[in-house]
Write an enzyme that holds these catalytic residues in place. Structure first.
Site, PDB file in Angstrom:
ATOM      1  N   ASP A 165      20.676 -24.719  38.326  1.00 33.06           N
ATOM      2  CA  ASP A 165      19.281 -24.390  38.615  1.00 33.06           C
ATOM      3  C   ASP A 165      18.949 -24.417  40.101  1.00 33.06           C
ATOM      4  O   ASP A 165      17.769 -24.322  40.473  1.00 33.06           O
ATOM      5  CB  ASP A 165      18.348 -25.324  37.839  1.00 33.06           C
ATOM      6  CG  ASP A 165      18.550 -26.785  38.191  1.00 33.06           C
ATOM      7  OD1 ASP A 165      19.682 -27.164  38.553  1.00 33.06           O
ATOM      8  OD2 ASP A 165      17.576 -27.555  38.117  1.00 33.06           O
ATOM      9  N   ASP A 175      19.085 -26.722  42.500  1.00 32.18           N
ATOM     10  CA  ASP A 175      18.518 -27.835  43.263  1.00 32.18           C
ATOM     11  C   ASP A 175      19.581 -28.728  43.903  1.00 32.18           C
ATOM     12  O   ASP A 175      19.267 -29.578  44.719  1.00 32.18           O
ATOM     13  CB  ASP A 175      17.522 -28.649  42.415  1.00 32.18           C
ATOM     14  CG  ASP A 175      18.118 -29.161  41.122  1.00 32.18           C
ATOM     15  OD1 ASP A 175      19.303 -28.897  40.852  1.00 32.18           O
ATOM     16  OD2 ASP A 175      17.378 -29.840  40.368  1.00 32.18           O
ATOM     17  N   ARG A 176      20.845 -28.537  43.541  1.00 27.53           N
ATOM     18  CA  ARG A 176      21.901 -29.350  44.160  1.00 27.53           C
ATOM     19  C   ARG A 176      22.674 -28.566  45.199  1.00 27.53           C
ATOM     20  O   ARG A 176      22.707 -27.334  45.158  1.00 27.53           O
ATOM     21  CB  ARG A 176      22.904 -29.814  43.102  1.00 27.53           C
ATOM     22  CG  ARG A 176      22.306 -30.709  42.073  1.00 27.53           C
ATOM     23  CD  ARG A 176      23.396 -31.225  41.164  1.00 27.53           C
ATOM     24  NE  ARG A 176      22.803 -32.094  40.170  1.00 27.53           N
ATOM     25  CZ  ARG A 176      23.460 -33.062  39.545  1.00 27.53           C
ATOM     26  NH1 ARG A 176      24.744 -33.258  39.789  1.00 27.53           N
ATOM     27  NH2 ARG A 176      22.845 -33.821  38.663  1.00 27.53           N
ATOM     28  N   ASP A 231      24.137 -25.747  42.118  1.00 23.14           N
ATOM     29  CA  ASP A 231      24.318 -25.974  40.678  1.00 23.14           C
ATOM     30  C   ASP A 231      23.565 -24.943  39.839  1.00 23.14           C
ATOM     31  O   ASP A 231      22.998 -23.980  40.368  1.00 23.14           O
ATOM     32  CB  ASP A 231      23.898 -27.399  40.295  1.00 23.14           C
ATOM     33  CG  ASP A 231      22.389 -27.601  40.364  1.00 23.14           C
ATOM     34  OD1 ASP A 231      21.738 -26.886  41.130  1.00 23.14           O
ATOM     35  OD2 ASP A 231      21.878 -28.477  39.636  1.00 23.14           O
ATOM     36  N   LYS A 263      14.444 -31.322  44.567  1.00 24.10           N
ATOM     37  CA  LYS A 263      15.544 -31.200  45.502  1.00 24.10           C
ATOM     38  C   LYS A 263      15.881 -29.721  45.646  1.00 24.10           C
ATOM     39  O   LYS A 263      15.517 -28.910  44.793  1.00 24.10           O
ATOM     40  CB  LYS A 263      16.739 -32.034  45.068  1.00 24.10           C
ATOM     41  CG  LYS A 263      17.255 -31.798  43.658  1.00 24.10           C
ATOM     42  CD  LYS A 263      18.250 -32.909  43.313  1.00 24.10           C
ATOM     43  CE  LYS A 263      18.994 -32.667  42.029  1.00 24.10           C
ATOM     44  NZ  LYS A 263      18.233 -33.058  40.833  1.00 24.10           N
ATOM     45  N   SER A 278      23.961 -37.618  44.078  1.00 29.37           N
ATOM     46  CA  SER A 278      24.429 -36.613  43.137  1.00 29.37           C
ATOM     47  C   SER A 278      24.216 -35.197  43.681  1.00 29.37           C
ATOM     48  O   SER A 278      23.825 -34.310  42.946  1.00 29.37           O
ATOM     49  CB  SER A 278      23.681 -36.781  41.819  1.00 29.37           C
ATOM     50  OG  SER A 278      22.280 -36.745  42.053  1.00 29.37           O
ATOM     51  N   SER A 283      20.377 -27.754  34.261  1.00 27.69           N
ATOM     52  CA  SER A 283      20.956 -28.015  35.575  1.00 27.69           C
ATOM     53  C   SER A 283      22.459 -27.790  35.654  1.00 27.69           C
ATOM     54  O   SER A 283      22.928 -26.685  35.437  1.00 27.69           O
ATOM     55  CB  SER A 283      20.594 -29.439  35.978  1.00 27.69           C
ATOM     56  OG  SER A 283      20.982 -29.674  37.293  1.00 27.69           O
ATOM     57  N   HIS A 284      23.194 -28.849  35.890  1.00 34.55           N
ATOM     58  CA  HIS A 284      24.636 -28.761  36.135  1.00 34.55           C
ATOM     59  C   HIS A 284      25.443 -28.745  34.832  1.00 34.55           C
ATOM     60  O   HIS A 284      26.663 -28.669  34.877  1.00 34.55           O
ATOM     61  CB  HIS A 284      25.062 -29.942  36.987  1.00 34.55           C
ATOM     62  CG  HIS A 284      24.570 -31.251  36.414  1.00 34.55           C
ATOM     63  ND1 HIS A 284      23.231 -31.607  36.473  1.00 34.55           N
ATOM     64  CD2 HIS A 284      25.192 -32.230  35.748  1.00 34.55           C
ATOM     65  CE1 HIS A 284      23.080 -32.773  35.881  1.00 34.55           C
ATOM     66  NE2 HIS A 284      24.247 -33.178  35.419  1.00 34.55           N
TER      67      HIS A 284
HETATM   68  C1  VG1 Z   1      21.818 -36.959  37.267  1.00 35.38           C
HETATM   69  C2  VG1 Z   1      21.930 -37.488  38.684  1.00 35.38           C
HETATM   70  C3  VG1 Z   1      20.555 -37.670  39.279  1.00 35.38           C
HETATM   71  C4  VG1 Z   1      19.784 -36.354  39.220  1.00 35.38           C
HETATM   72  C5  VG1 Z   1      19.750 -35.842  37.781  1.00 35.38           C
HETATM   73  C6  VG1 Z   1      19.118 -34.470  37.682  1.00 35.38           C
HETATM   74  O1  VG1 Z   1      21.145 -37.890  36.458  1.00 35.38           O
HETATM   75  O2  VG1 Z   1      22.647 -38.686  38.716  1.00 35.38           O
HETATM   76  O3  VG1 Z   1      20.679 -38.138  40.607  1.00 35.38           O
HETATM   77  O4  VG1 Z   1      18.479 -36.516  39.683  1.00 35.38           O
HETATM   78  O5  VG1 Z   1      21.076 -35.738  37.267  1.00 35.38           O
HETATM   79  O6  VG1 Z   1      19.836 -33.574  38.433  1.00 35.38           O
HETATM   80  P1  VG1 Z   1      21.920 -38.886  35.461  1.00 35.38           P
HETATM   81  O7  VG1 Z   1      20.847 -39.618  34.724  1.00 35.38           O
HETATM   82  O8  VG1 Z   1      22.814 -38.049  34.619  1.00 35.38           O
HETATM   83  O9  VG1 Z   1      22.734 -39.783  36.351  1.00 35.38           O
HETATM   84  V1  VG1 Z   1      19.935 -31.968  37.995  1.00 35.38           V
HETATM   85  O10 VG1 Z   1      20.417 -31.190  39.301  1.00 35.38           O
HETATM   86  O11 VG1 Z   1      18.880 -31.892  36.895  1.00 35.38           O
HETATM   87  O12 VG1 Z   1      18.754 -31.153  38.156  1.00 35.38           O
HETATM   88 CO    CO Z   2      20.081 -29.173  39.042  1.00 34.93          CO
END
Ligand code: VG1
Ligand code: CO
Length: 544
Positions: free
Chosen positions: A280, A282-283, A278, A377, A366, A113-114
């Site tokens: 992948d 989804d954000r 982000d 998302k 987030s 992800s991010h």
């Molecule tokens: C973070 C965010 C959460 C989100 C997760 C995956 O988790 O706070 O809201 O669902 O990332 O997002 P954490 O446990 O680090 O707070 V990402 O865009 O995987 O895909």
């Molecule tokens: Co993501």
């Protein structure tokens, strides 16, 4: 056909976090590491013989190698068909879309992800179930349990599949179909939004926008949808070519990491609308001209305006938000007379609510927003939703948000992250807050009085499953909240997240900088948790 059964020994650290298993690339590159986890996924599933699996990732370093391994293991374990995105690419929401559209058994999404990508950065793997959403906790727990006992995995000995060529190939009995990564997803978007009206907005010459794909997976999607289908000028999409290391950046769409976009939207002659997504896809981050929309407000505004959008004009069944997300959406739900659900952090908790038709829109603070169109998302979906609203209302982003605050009051909100904290220190900090739990209610901090303090526990209203220890909430009598939580996505030490929220009904105060408006709560949080002392850090690494 040569299927090999390879003897292996367990790795102790394959517990999936908030969103799958995330580790540094060299960890994944250890012999058997990825294979063990993939076999643990397969061993935890039943009934997939001959079925379809979807595979794709965000294009980061090690994506292609991992996909080749997964294809050969899927072949050796008896899947009938794998759909894989061209070049190994599928954004997370597109993977969800493809699983649903093809009634696949499930999917494997490769992404961290991010988190940054590259030979020494992060990689990740996640299993999604047949509804297209992240596996629920009972599945991820079964995978982890299996990973601790695993002693062998199965893999086909075969040459690599050409991932760049669309079409079908055989790997033993398995059919591998390399599919267009964008088409199904773009079609779904077109079915939800008023593309004609958005097209008019974008070609009218009055309205200017830009999208920062941060050299991550949304580049091809954003170009196809905004520049090709909707007629936005070429160059609307910045950093649109996915790179294995995201150009050395941190593909996290917030005010700190999406600084190029922020400079444009806060600079002179700023466009009317800006967005970033982000790694992948989804954000999303939504910006107006010199204006930042907090993700919590974004969810509330989308919900309040949903009837303007074709896909949602029948109204919303309900809204769901993660616990740390501000309560702005709750106010909209109350006005609409629909339910608002509060879930733990992580999209997997929304799946049951969406499947049961209890919620239509979901969101997280987030930078995550989505709906029942998929089970993840969805960053570009949120961008299109905003554009559809802007096209109908013909007002600026800032006007729309400020009018929203006038009507509902403003839930002033901020998140402070303390990244790469020593894990023991972070655990001690949480323990210290936990110890105060019985004595905090009734305690006064200046004008604030603690009403309740608990460790958030969630009982799923659909299947009754219980998830405990999801973050410590300190609620005050005036409705303000402080939440302490440790991240479940990091790969280095611990990350402390401090979430701050207060409610401001007074329009005259809506223009205040949230950091000023929340100053008292920030001080109280430090008093309760001794953050600076415990972390050894003077200030947060990231403030959003
Ligand atoms: C973070 C965010 C959460 C989100 C997760 C995956 O988790 O706070 O809201 O669902 O990332 O997002 P954490 O446990 O680090 O707070 V990402 O865009 O995987 O895909
Ligand atoms: Co993501």
């Amino acid at each position: 056909m040569n299927i090999r059964t390879v003897a292996t020994t367990p790795f102790a650290d394959q517990k999936p976090g908030t969103s799958g298993l995330r580790k540094k690339v060299p960890v994944f590159q250890q012999p058997h590491y990825l294979e063990n986890f993939v076999q643990s996924i397969f061993d935890s599933l039943e009934g997939y013989q001959g079925e379809t699996l979807v595979v794709g990732g965000d294009g980061r370093y090690y994506n292609r190698q991992a996909i080749q391994i997964i294809l050969k293991m899927a072949a050796a374990n008896g899947f009938g068909r794998v759909l894989v995105g061209q070049g190994g690419i599928l954004s997370t929401p597109a993977a969800s879309c493809v699983i649903r559209k093809n009634q696949a058994f499930g999917g494997i999404v490769l992404s961290a992800s991010h988190n940054p990508g590259g030979p020494n950065e992060d990689f990740g793997i996640k299993y999604n179930i047949s509804n297209g959403g992240p596996a629920p906790e009972k599945v991820t727990e079964a995978i982890f349990a299996r990973s601790k006992k695993i002693d062998q995995y199965r893999i086909l000995e075969a040459a690599d599949v050409d991932l760049d060529q669309l079409g079908s190939a055989k790997l033993g009995d398995l059919t591998v179909e390399v599919i267009d990564a964008v088409a199904d997803y773009a079609g779904l978007m077109e079915s939800l939004f008023d593309f004609d009206r958005i097209h008019q907005l974008l070609v009218g010459g009055q309205f200017r926008m830009c999208i920062d794909s941060m050299h991550a997976v949304t580049g091809p999607y954003a170009r196809a949808i905004f520049e090709q289908r909707l007629g936005a000028p070429t160059g609307t999409v910045l950093n649109g070519i996915p790179l294995e290391d995201f150009g050395g950046g941190h593909p996290d769409p917030n005010l700190v990491y999406a600084h190029d976009l922020v400079q444009i939207l806060f600079g002179s002659n700023a466009p009317d609308f800006g967005a970033a997504s982000d790694g992948d896809g989804d954000r999303n981050m939504i910006l107006g001209s010199k204006f930042f929309v907090t993700p919590s407000d974004s969810l509330a505004v989308l919900a309040a305006n949903a009837k303007l959008v074709p896909g949602y004009k029948a109204g919303l069944a309900g809204i769901a938000r993660s616990m740390p997300t501000s309560q702005a959406a709750d106010r909209v739900a109350a006005k609409l007379g629909i339910d608002c659900y509060e879930t733990p952090t992580g999209w997997k908790f929304f799946g049951n609510l969406l499947d049961a038709g209890k919620a239509t829109l979901c969101g997280e603070e987030s930078f995550g927003t989505g709906s029942d169109h998929v089970r993840e998302k969805d960053g570009l979906w949120a961008v299109l939703f905003w554009l559809n609203i802007l096209a109908v209302r013909q007002e600026s982003v800032k006007q729309i948000v400020q009018e929203h605050w006038q009507q509902y009051g403003r839930n002033v909100y901020s998140r402070h992250d303390y990244e790469a904290v020593d894990s023991d220190r972070a655990a001690t900090l949480i323990k210290q807050v936990n110890n105060q739990m019985p004595t905090l209610p009734g305690k006064k901090f200046g004008a604030y009085e603690v009403e309740y303090c608990d460790d958030f526990s969630y009982t799923d209203p659909v299947d009754g499953s219980i998830s405990k220890n999801q973050g410590i909430r300190v609620g005050f009598t005036d409705g303000s909240r402080i939440v302490f939580r440790l991240s479940g996505t990091g790969t280095q030490g611990a990350t402390l997240r401090l979430y701050l929220e207060s409610y401001e009904p007074n329009v005259a105060k809506h223009g205040l900088d949230p950091q000023d408006a929340l100053a008292d709560l920030i001080t109280i949080a430090d008093e309760i948790a001794q953050i600076r002392e415990s972390t050894g850090m003077d200030r947060p690494t990231v403030i959003t």
